[in-house]
Design a protein around this motif. Structure first.
Motif, PDB file in Angstrom:
ATOM      1  N   ARG A 267       0.822  -1.209   0.000  1.00 49.50           N
ATOM      2  CA  ARG A 267       0.000   0.000   0.000  1.00 49.50           C
ATOM      3  C   ARG A 267       0.856   1.259   0.000  1.00 49.50           C
ATOM      4  O   ARG A 267       0.414   2.322  -0.435  1.00 49.50           O
ATOM      5  CB  ARG A 267      -0.910  -0.001   1.243  1.00 49.50           C
ATOM      6  N   GLY A 268       2.074   1.152   0.489  1.00 47.98           N
ATOM      7  CA  GLY A 268       2.944   2.313   0.546  1.00 47.98           C
ATOM      8  C   GLY A 268       3.505   2.720  -0.798  1.00 47.98           C
ATOM      9  O   GLY A 268       4.180   3.759  -0.893  1.00 47.98           O
ATOM     10  N   GLY A 269       3.301   1.893  -1.812  1.00 45.89           N
ATOM     11  CA  GLY A 269       3.795   2.260  -3.131  1.00 45.89           C
ATOM     12  C   GLY A 269       5.032   1.468  -3.522  1.00 45.89           C
ATOM     13  O   GLY A 269       5.698   0.831  -2.689  1.00 45.89           O
ATOM     14  N   GLY A 270       5.359   1.523  -4.806  1.00 46.84           N
ATOM     15  CA  GLY A 270       6.473   0.748  -5.326  1.00 46.84           C
ATOM     16  C   GLY A 270       7.807   1.115  -4.715  1.00 46.84           C
ATOM     17  O   GLY A 270       8.643   0.246  -4.428  1.00 46.84           O
ATOM     18  N   ALA A 271       8.053   2.412  -4.512  1.00 52.54           N
ATOM     19  CA  ALA A 271       9.340   2.821  -3.950  1.00 52.54           C
ATOM     20  C   ALA A 271       9.492   2.306  -2.523  1.00 52.54           C
ATOM     21  O   ALA A 271      10.577   1.844  -2.125  1.00 52.54           O
ATOM     22  CB  ALA A 271       9.464   4.333  -3.978  1.00 52.54           C
ATOM     23  N   MET A 272       8.417   2.392  -1.733  1.00 55.01           N
ATOM     24  CA  MET A 272       8.477   1.892  -0.357  1.00 55.01           C
ATOM     25  C   MET A 272       8.750   0.391  -0.337  1.00 55.01           C
ATOM     26  O   MET A 272       9.541  -0.107   0.462  1.00 55.01           O
ATOM     27  CB  MET A 272       7.161   2.198   0.359  1.00 55.01           C
ATOM     28  N   TRP A 273       8.122  -0.341  -1.246  1.00 56.56           N
ATOM     29  CA  TRP A 273       8.332  -1.785  -1.334  1.00 56.56           C
ATOM     30  C   TRP A 273       9.774  -2.107  -1.701  1.00 56.56           C
ATOM     31  O   TRP A 273      10.403  -2.979  -1.097  1.00 56.56           O
ATOM     32  CB  TRP A 273       7.364  -2.359  -2.366  1.00 56.56           C
ATOM     33  N   ARG A 274      10.321  -1.405  -2.669  1.00 58.86           N
ATOM     34  CA  ARG A 274      11.697  -1.682  -3.092  1.00 58.86           C
ATOM     35  C   ARG A 274      12.698  -1.322  -1.998  1.00 58.86           C
ATOM     36  O   ARG A 274      13.668  -2.047  -1.767  1.00 58.86           O
ATOM     37  CB  ARG A 274      12.003  -0.924  -4.395  1.00 58.86           C
TER      38      ARG A 274
END
Length: 889
Positions: A267-274
């Motif tokens: 939910r935090g977005g792609g950058a947060m996931w990476r």
């Protein structure tokens, strides 16, 4: 867990939110008083922003307001005015508002829509307050956001309140939007932080009671105080079979908690996931530059991702929380993890990180194919060894040896790996020695820098032939004046010699003993000093200084245990057992020998196991516990043991056991095998491997006196005038080869030699032989006095006096009492005299019963009659001719 863990689970997000809800309550009140504006609620993912909006929605009725709600979505973020269309679904939407909204949305012109929305809501606000709640603002379309900001900016004097909620993260960091918020004069900004440990402690636990401090700390440690993760953890524990008090808080790999963690990160977005994946792979704290490089994100996106993780409570001490890291790694396949670890190693090396940190990722990736990787692994092994992390060092060196392409370097790594493996398992060290290093030596690929270490290790494993080959090759390739040559020539316990004949000791051995003791005093315990230390200790043991050796080895043993080095512990426990046995402390020797055996892995096939095993056999044999000794002798051992140096100690111990159990021919076979090996390996040293006295004692049992005499005479010649224990033993056996009348003189010399040693067991054997000689010369009183000393020495050592010696002592006592009877003594029966004799010797009633094979009750009855006949009250008043002869030392 059957009970409802948190009775107010829906109120979880409201703990520690008093100031924030107070500001929201004030905003609602001011809205009712025509002081509207904008409220921005910001929170990390899962920290309660949606519940906060729900709380606002539940209280709009207190001011009679109209509630309009909408939620941003990734799927509709590209549709102009898509967010505002959700207002049409409001259940209490007035008809006079529905038509203008629909017309406005159909127009599609954003500036005109903003004006028309503001006008329409202001018309409604004249009749009742209006509260607009928008969740997940970060996913709302820009046209809708501009309309709502326009509404808020023109509502400072109206009964209109606009409440936005957004997650902190890369997706919410629109610089234009933040600037617009800063331009709002009536903006109230509220940030929701994760719960503190104290806040977690307020949550009702099992049965509605708050968790204890330690339990609350554990909850916070796992979740970081994130309300969503807390709820997921509680749900997972609720489904557990045990109650919370007995449940280990370790979330399941695919349980509710792990799923919630992954949902938060998504939910935090792609950058947060990476960025989260990068932190999970790195494990240890890392700079933003390293994290961004591994995540493949820009500097701005990395900073935003780190901020979002911190806001959600997922970061602690600049690293991802352990439970969150585990949950994330569990969803990554092995291929992806391996690729990330390899990339992390490359980045860390480029950044100049410590070798151990870089090597950890090489090990996780199981890939050291880069040209620099083997060097980093070797350097990392030394780094972790400085912190006594031997298992990790072994893992690094094994990977380096496995993937190194240079044969010379690979052999060098194997030698170092063998050295380090000694800390954990001598068997593993042995396997590393015997493989590639010897093959590399044969073809000339083994560097000279590794030859001395390889030779010392092979010798420590008892592989003398292989060790000799290594040193011979090193001699040919090295300056004979080099320092290592002098060290090898003076090495102990088996001095190097190319002369196959036995060597007499040096004229002045005191200098070598002093050097050995000095080495033990000043040397620190390392992989390199291990063998010289053990060598010096065994030299001291062999030359009648076992107490000095034991004191040092005991300290090294404690250090080995403290440094988690079971292989070293086995080495020093074995040396301590040898030293304690040399001092006649049999229970201590047994304890040390068992400790050495327990420190060795159960499955080990190490030749080094022969040393501790020989120690146990020797101890039990000396104790007279032949059943225990037989169990050790019957343990299976590898055949290779008999072709190694440790096999000599084992064969000697087994031979002593055979001799003690009257199997002289079996003992002779073992002792002759030792003799043959000592000659073949050129390690025939009279003090270190006294096989001549062993063979002579077996021959004497077989009545081959002349052969025994020749061996004993040769042993005495080799020993020279010095040497307490070895010379004393040789003199005792020499006495057995001469006439009975000549024996006391030789045995007295043996006793004098043994007094210079620390071996009371050998002294007891010699005193017993001297008592036997006095008995043969019809001197029972002197025999009884010596036999009493033998009893006490034997008992003090923890051994069982032999029955034959006890029987001889009875005869000596009876003979002595007949020669000098006292009043009343002649009234004692033979049984009473035997009981009285042992009582005078200091035996307890149970001890007397064991020696005479009678019950304790019978002993008590005999003593009662003895006391009555001799008119005495206790055993301390027994006749002096019994007590004095038995207790004189």
């Amino acid at each position: 867990m059957q009970a409802d863990i948190w009775g107010r689970a829906e109120a979880m997000e409201f703990i520690e939110r008093g100031p924030e809800f107070g500001r929201l309550r004030t905003a609602l009140q001011e809205c009712a008083e025509a002081q509207g504006g904008i409220v921005l609620v910001e929170a990390g993912v899962g920290c309660g922003k949606t519940e906060t909006l729900s709380w606002v929605g539940e209280r709009v009725g207190d001011i009679g307001a109209l509630l309009l709600t909408a939620t941003g979505s990734r799927t509709t973020s590209g549709q102009p005015l898509g967010l505002l269309r959700q207002f049409l679904d409001a259940p209490a939407l007035p008809a006079e508002l529905a038509a203008p909204l629909a017309e406005m949305l159909d127009d599609g012109d954003a500036p005109r829509a903003a004006r028309r929305l503001t006008t329409a809501l202001h018309d409604v606000a004249h009749r009742r307050p209006v509260v607009v709640c928008v969740d997940d603002l970060q996913h709302a379309d820009s046209a809708s956001v501009q309309c709502l900001l326009h509404l808020g900016r023109h509502s400072s004097r109206a009964r209109i309140l606009v409440v936005f909620a957004r997650s902190l993260g890369p997706a919410s960091q629109d610089p234009h939007l933040d600037t617009e918020f800063l331009r709002q004069p009536t903006l109230r900004r509220i940030r929701l932080a994760p719960l503190s440990p104290a806040g977690v402690a307020e949550l009702p636990a099992v049965g509605g009671d708050p968790p204890g401090r330690e339990q609350a700390h554990e909850f916070h440690e796992i979740t970081g105080g994130n309300p969503l993760l807390l709820r997921a953890l509680v749900e997972e524990l609720r489904s557990a079979t045990d109650r919370l008090a007995t449940t280990v808080l370790r979330p399941a790999p695919d349980g509710p908690f792990s799923q919630a963690v992954r949902a938060c990160l998504r939910r935090g977005g792609g950058a947060m996931w990476r960025v989260a994946k990068a932190l999970a792979i790195l494990g240890a704290p890392a700079s933003a530059e390293v994290s961004g490089a591994l995540a493949g994100t820009t500097q701005v996106a990395t900073a935003q991702g780190l901020g979002a993780l911190a806001a959600a409570g997922l970061i602690e001490d600049d690293r991802l929380r352990r439970a969150a890291r585990t949950a994330l790694l569990d969803c990554l396949d092995a291929t992806e993890q391996g690729a990330l670890h390899r990339r992390a190693a490359t980045i860390l090396r480029h950044e100049g990180a410590p070798a151990a940190r870089t090597a950890r990722h090489l090990l996780a990736a199981r890939n050291a194919s880069d040209p620099w990787a083997v060097g980093v692994l070797r350097e990392a092994a030394e780094e972790v060894l400085s912190r006594d992390r031997a298992r990790r060092a072994v893992a690094y060196l094994e990977l380096a040896a496995e993937q190194c392409r240079d044969p010379a370097v690979r052999a060098e790594v194997q030698v170092r790996l063998a050295e380090v493996s000694w800390r954990l398992d001598p068997s593993a060290a042995e396997q590393h020695c015997l493989g590639e290093p010897l093959a590399a030596l044969a073809v000339g690929d083994l560097p000279e820098s590794s030859m001395a270490s390889l030779g010392r290790q092979l010798r420590a494993h008892g592989r003398l032939d292989a060790a000799r080959e290594v040193f011979d090759r090193l001699r040919k390739r090295t300056d004979p004046r080099a320092e290592w040559v002098e060290h090898v020539e003076s090495d102990v316990p088996f001095p190097w010699s190319d002369d196959p004949r036995p060597r007499a000791p040096a004229a002045d051995p005191a200098e070598r003993l002093e050097a050995a003791e000095r080495l033990l005093r000043v040397s620190g315990l390392t992989d390199v000093t291990l063998f010289p230390i053990v060598t010096a200790a065994r030299l001291l043991i062999a030359r009648d200084r076992p107490s000095v050796a034991e004191a040092h080895c005991r300290d090294f043993l404690a250090e080995s245990i403290r440094r988690a080095a079971p292989g070293w512990a086995a080495v020093f426990a074995s040396a301590c057992a040898e030293a304690a046995l040399g001092q006649g402390r049999l229970p201590d020797a047994e304890g040390y020998a068992r400790q050495a055996m327990e420190a060795m892995p159960e499955h080990t096939g190490s030749l080094y196991l022969g040393g501790p095993l020989a120690g146990l056999v020797s101890v039990y044999t000396a104790m007279g516990d032949y059943e225990a000794a037989a169990r050790q002798v019957n343990r299976p051992v590898t055949k290779a043991l008999y072709s190694s140096l440790h096999g000599l100690a084992y064969l000697r111990a087994r031979g002593r056991f055979h001799l003690a159990t009257d199997r002289a021919r079996a003992a002779l076979a073992d002792f002759l095998h030792v003799a043959w090996l000592a000659h073949a390996w050129r390690v025939d040293q009279p003090f270190l491997i006294p096989w001549r006295t062993d063979v002579a004692e077996a021959l004497l049992r077989l009545d081959e006196t002349e052969r025994a005499r020749r061996l004993v005479v040769e042993q005495l010649r080799l020993c020279g005038p010095g040497g307490g224990r070895v010379r004393g033993t040789a003199l005792r056996l020499r006495a057995m080869t001469v006439d009975v009348a000549e024996r006391p003189e030789l045995l007295t010399q043996a006793v004098e030699a043994l007094r210079r040693s620390e071996d009371p067991l050998e002294l007891a054997r010699t005193l017993e032989a001297l008592a036997e000689s006095y008995r043969a010369r019809a001197e029972p009183a002197r025999a009884a006095t010596l036999q009493s000393r033998v009893w006490h020495l034997t008992r003090d050592c923890g051994a069982r006096p032999r029955y034959r010696a006890v029987a001889h002592a009875y005869a000596d006592l009876l003979t002595a009492s007949t020669a000098a009877p006292t009043t009343g003594d002649t009234n004692l029966s033979e049984s009473e005299k035997r009981v009285a004799a042992l009582a005078a010797c200091g035996y307890s009633n149970r001890g007397i019963s064991e020696e005479l094979f009678i019950t304790v009750s019978t002993v008590e009855q005999h003593l009662t009659r003895v006391y009555r006949k001799l008119d005495i009250k206790n055993r301390r008043e027994l006749p002096s001719h019994l007590r004095t002869g038995l207790h004189r030392v």
